[in-house]
Write a protein that holds these residues in place. Structure first.
Motif, PDB file in Angstrom:
ATOM      1  N   TYR A   3       0.824  -1.209   0.000  1.00  0.00           N
ATOM      2  CA  TYR A   3       0.000   0.000   0.000  1.00  0.00           C
ATOM      3  C   TYR A   3       0.860   1.262   0.000  1.00  0.00           C
ATOM      4  O   TYR A   3       0.471   2.289  -0.558  1.00  0.00           O
ATOM      5  N   TYR A  55      -5.098  -2.014  -9.767  1.00  0.00           N
ATOM      6  CA  TYR A  55      -5.645  -3.203  -9.101  1.00  0.00           C
ATOM      7  C   TYR A  55      -5.849  -4.334 -10.103  1.00  0.00           C
ATOM      8  O   TYR A  55      -5.428  -5.481  -9.873  1.00  0.00           O
ATOM      9  N   ASN A  59      -4.648  -8.222 -10.775  1.00  0.00           N
ATOM     10  CA  ASN A  59      -5.700  -9.211 -10.525  1.00  0.00           C
ATOM     11  C   ASN A  59      -6.497  -9.421 -11.819  1.00  0.00           C
ATOM     12  O   ASN A  59      -7.654  -9.005 -11.930  1.00  0.00           O
ATOM     13  N   PHE A 166      -9.404  -4.610  -2.925  1.00  0.00           N
ATOM     14  CA  PHE A 166     -10.134  -3.824  -3.921  1.00  0.00           C
ATOM     15  C   PHE A 166     -10.688  -2.538  -3.308  1.00  0.00           C
ATOM     16  O   PHE A 166     -10.652  -1.469  -3.915  1.00  0.00           O
ATOM     17  N   TYR A 169      -7.659  -0.078  -2.248  1.00  0.00           N
ATOM     18  CA  TYR A 169      -7.084   0.692  -3.359  1.00  0.00           C
ATOM     19  C   TYR A 169      -7.854   1.998  -3.565  1.00  0.00           C
ATOM     20  O   TYR A 169      -7.258   3.047  -3.819  1.00  0.00           O
TER      21      TYR A 169
END
Length: 323
Positions: A3, A55, A59, A166, A169
């Motif tokens: 992060y 993201y 993913n 998710f 983010y």
């Protein structure tokens, strides 16, 4: 560590965007109905789309429909920030993008057609309400943090309905945006690209949670914005105004413009009130009937909103006296 790196990357992207916006003169010029007085870079909210991109780059198995949808609404909104588009084009893209996430959530399979129609109206209405409420420094970023934080808490402590990363983010993108926006003199504004993109993200998550838990009370995570937006529209219809034109009749606008409260204070008040409501909704979940929860939350908000009319009358009297 992930992060921290994300925050740094988003910060760099924002600084690069400032150079682009400055070069191409992507600015917000104040007018008589604005809540600001200085020319400011517009479109800083594009950081939300970049957060979604980062993201899904990591993913790939994530929702293709969601990413396509947020890309479409971001693209048309950014275009609208640069050069005004007709309402028909914008609404058409919103409709298409909402359709994509409805497919993703299997809404067409599991709910009656009338529920789908109501969902379209509600989703498109919430997107535009979120956009209407983006008018002063900090309000979009702070409110988004509260909503996303509430969803993250539910996802972690009550009902797992999505990947927690998710949500995080989106929260980090909000923090980066607030660094430049939550100031006395904002470095940038979100623009339509920011408010509409993050509204689309929130609607997707709220719908997922509603379908998972089979209760509508999570809509109350947007109660403050919802009451202000809907009541203001009704007020403007009563005044026979064009609801698609800019105005200064939201409660936050009255507080900021007529009573000269600092933008950051008003934004913080909205965030604090929504935080209290979100805690109340989470506390009452499965303890009280859903209809009663709505009544408990909406009633005091309506009373709070009604104070706007007293403030407007008092302001008009003061202005007439000064004249």
């Amino acid at each position: 560590m992930e992060y921290t790196i994300l925050g740094i990357v988003l910060m760099i992207i924002m600084l690069l965007y400032f150079k682009v916006a400055d070069h191409f003169n992507i600015i917000d010029k104040p007018n008589q109905r604005s809540s600001h007085t200085e020319i400011t870079l517009r479109g800083g909210g594009i950081i939300f789309w970049f957060a979604a991109l980062l993201y899904f780059a990591q993913n790939i198995e994530g929702s293709f429909f969601f990413f396509t949808g947020i890309t479409l609404v971001s693209l048309v909104s950014f275009w609208d920030d640069i050069q005004s588009l007709s309402n028909k084009i914008r609404i058409s893209i919103h409709f298409l993008s909402i359709t994509l996430i409805f497919f993703d959530l299997n809404l067409f399979t599991f709910v009656p057609i009338w529920t789908v129609l109501v969902s379209y109206v509600l989703a498109i209405g919430l997107i535009n309400a979120y956009n209407f409420m983006d008018g002063i420094n900090g309000i979009t970023g702070l409110y988004t943090l509260v909503v996303m934080g509430s969803l993250l808490y539910v996802n972690t402590k009550i009902q797992l309905f999505t990947d927690g990363v998710f949500i995080i983010y989106a929260m980090i993108a909000s923090l980066v945006f607030l660094f430049f926006n939550y100031r006395k003199k904002a470095k940038c504004f979100a623009g339509d690209v920011g408010s509409i993109a993050i509204a689309f993200w929130i609607i997707y998550l709220v719908l997922k949670l509603i379908l998972k838990t089979e209760t509508l009370i999570w809509l109350l995570f947007l109660a403050v914005y919802g009451v202000d937006a809907v009541c203001t529209i009704l007020h403007r219809l009563y005044l026979k105004q064009n609801i698609f034109e800019a105005h200064r009749l939201h409660l936050y606008q009255v507080l900021s413009n007529e009573y000269k409260m600092q933008h950051r204070v008003v934004s913080a008040l909205y965030a604090v009130v929504q935080t209290g409501i979100s805690f109340l909704v989470i506390f009452l979940y499965q303890k009280v009937q859903d209809s009663l929860v709505f009544l408990i939350v909406i009633s005091p908000l309506l009373l709070l909103y009604s104070s706007k009319f007293y403030l407007l009358n008092k302001s008009n009297l003061r202005l007439n006296h000064e004249a």
